[in-house]
Design an enzyme around this catalytic site. Structure first.
Site, PDB file in Angstrom:
ATOM      1  N   GLU A  57     -85.126  27.446 -56.786  1.00  0.00           N
ATOM      2  CA  GLU A  57     -85.846  26.436 -57.409  1.00  0.00           C
ATOM      3  C   GLU A  57     -86.848  25.898 -56.238  1.00  0.00           C
ATOM      4  OE1 GLU A  57     -83.433  23.597 -59.147  1.00  0.00           O
ATOM      5  OE2 GLU A  57     -82.575  25.041 -60.581  1.00  0.00           O
ATOM      6  N   GLU A 116     -79.022  31.952 -65.814  1.00  0.00           N
ATOM      7  CA  GLU A 116     -78.183  30.595 -66.288  1.00  0.00           C
ATOM      8  C   GLU A 116     -78.586  30.418 -67.763  1.00  0.00           C
ATOM      9  OE1 GLU A 116     -79.179  27.479 -63.483  1.00  0.00           O
ATOM     10  OE2 GLU A 116     -79.013  28.920 -61.772  1.00  0.00           O
TER      11      GLU A 116
END
Ligand code: 9MR
Length: 377
Positions: free
Chosen positions: A161, A266
């Site tokens: 991220e 995810e």
């Protein structure tokens, strides 16, 4: 003669039908795929994220289902900085080591998550004020953990991220103190410490055009620096009835053109209303609970369940269509009870994002996903 003898035995047609249906269902049970990993074994790995209770096999249902269904495991939290490296000179490897042992015992590869992330940092890292100390932490943290597990785990999400929605670099202590090349540096250190481990960049919403362009630029920069990057993880935290299929497909194609593995790392589908317009997985965004935002505290209505099954079906159709490019699909948790989405972005809701329900029963979507695998590619 033959005809005459047979004509004496009269079997009612409804009995024939029952016998036929029965033998078909027995045949299907005996020959059909037994689990997600079996169903997709010629296409891609199927993983799940595991928590401490599951790593320690304290949940009998999970202990049975995980090795049966999955052939890749990601630690949901136990390899993150705040857990594995709580103080400057202290590492807590116990849980991560147990995960390695669990993987070995069940013959399931471990996907390390994550070395460098702005979130879930230990307090001592947040307190670091100068660039030199942060640089030292950065080198020690990556090389100590990556070297310890080299040859024992399959891969690392080296950086998680690092990007904003517009594709620019996210502001973080790393960007601020080490500059934008900290991502290249992280891969360089990991490559040296873990020559036998695959190295990935992982982020949410990178299927979206602007953020995707940012991710592609970042990956190209790593490659141009002569540093190894083996794959990209598109997290896949999406919303029922709003899954960005077109962007997902474009991303599979665009990322695989970089010569790296493409993974969905995810995956989950929220069924609850979002307090914000934007689709995000930013763990720092939180809102208050109320009945409007928690509409299904007891059970999920059929209409929503159907949309949920349909979206999972379409997603796996897409993954299956691109099975040559898609290397792994990991669900972010085993069952609905375990999901982070019960507590984010609003604490204490009842969400239904995964393929197994709160009683560990496979949902209708699970069977649909298995069916997709058996259809011709
Ligand atoms: O699922 C994780 C949850 O248990 C933690 O409380 C949360 C805290 O940051 O992190 C969750 O996992 C995140 C993952 O590590 C990175 N991408 C977003 C995931 C969901 O927040």
């Amino acid at each position: 003669m033959k005809y005459k003898r047979m004509s004496r035995i009269i079997i009612p047609s409804n009995i024939i039908l029952v016998v036929l249906l029965f033998s078909c269902s027995v045949a299907k049970k005996n020959t059909g795929p037994l689990s997600l990993k079996e169903a997709y074994k010629n296409s891609f790995m199927i993983g799940t994220a595991v928590n401490a209770v599951q790593i320690e096999e304290k949940e009998p249902n999970a202990a049975k289902i995980i090795p049966q269904e999955f052939n890749a495991l990601t630690p949901e939290n136990s390899m993150k900085c705040e857990i594995i490296h709580p103080y400057w000179d202290t590492y807590h490897f116990e849980l991560a080591d147990k995960l390695i042992a669990y993987g070995n015992k069940n013959n399931i590869p471990i996907m390390g998550h994550t070395l460098i992330w702005h979130s879930q940092l230990s307090q001592f890292v947040k307190n670091i004020k100068n660039a030199d100390s942060l640089k030292l932490f950065f080198e020690n943290h990556i090389s100590t953990i990556a070297a310890r597990y080299d040859g024992k785990i399959y891969s690392w999400d080296v950086v998680n991220e690092a990007l904003n929605e517009d594709g620019s670099m996210r502001n973080s202590t790393f960007l601020e103190k080490l500059g934008p090349d900290y991502v290249i540096e992280a891969f360089k250190i990991a490559q040296k410490a873990a020559p036998k481990t695959e190295l990935y960049y992982n982020d949410y919403n990178i299927e979206q055009p602007k953020k995707r362009a940012g991710a592609i630029a970042l990956i190209k920069k790593i490659q141009a620096a002569g540093v190894r990057i083996d794959g990209v993880g598109i997290q896949g935290h999406w919303k029922v009835n709003n899954v960005p299929f077109k962007e997902i497909e474009e991303s599979i194609i665009a990322f695989s053109k970089l010569g790296i593995k493409v993974m969905f790392t995810e995956l989950d589908l929220t069924v609850l209303p979002n307090p914000w317009e934007v689709n995000t997985a930013d763990v720092n965004m939180k809102a208050e609970n109320n009945a409007y935002f928690n509409p299904y505290p007891k059970e999920l209505p059929d209409s929503v369940q159907q949309m949920f099954s349909k979206d999972y079906t379409e997603l796996f159709k897409l993954f299956q269509k691109h099975h040559k490019e898609v290397f792994r699909v990991t669900l972010w948790g085993l069952n609905d009870q375990q999901s982070w989405l019960n507590n984010w972005p609003i604490y204490g809701r009842t969400n239904y994002p995964l393929l197994f329900d709160r009683d560990f029963k496979p949902k209708n979507a699970y069977f649909k996903v298995i069916d997709i695998a058996t259809q011709k590619k």
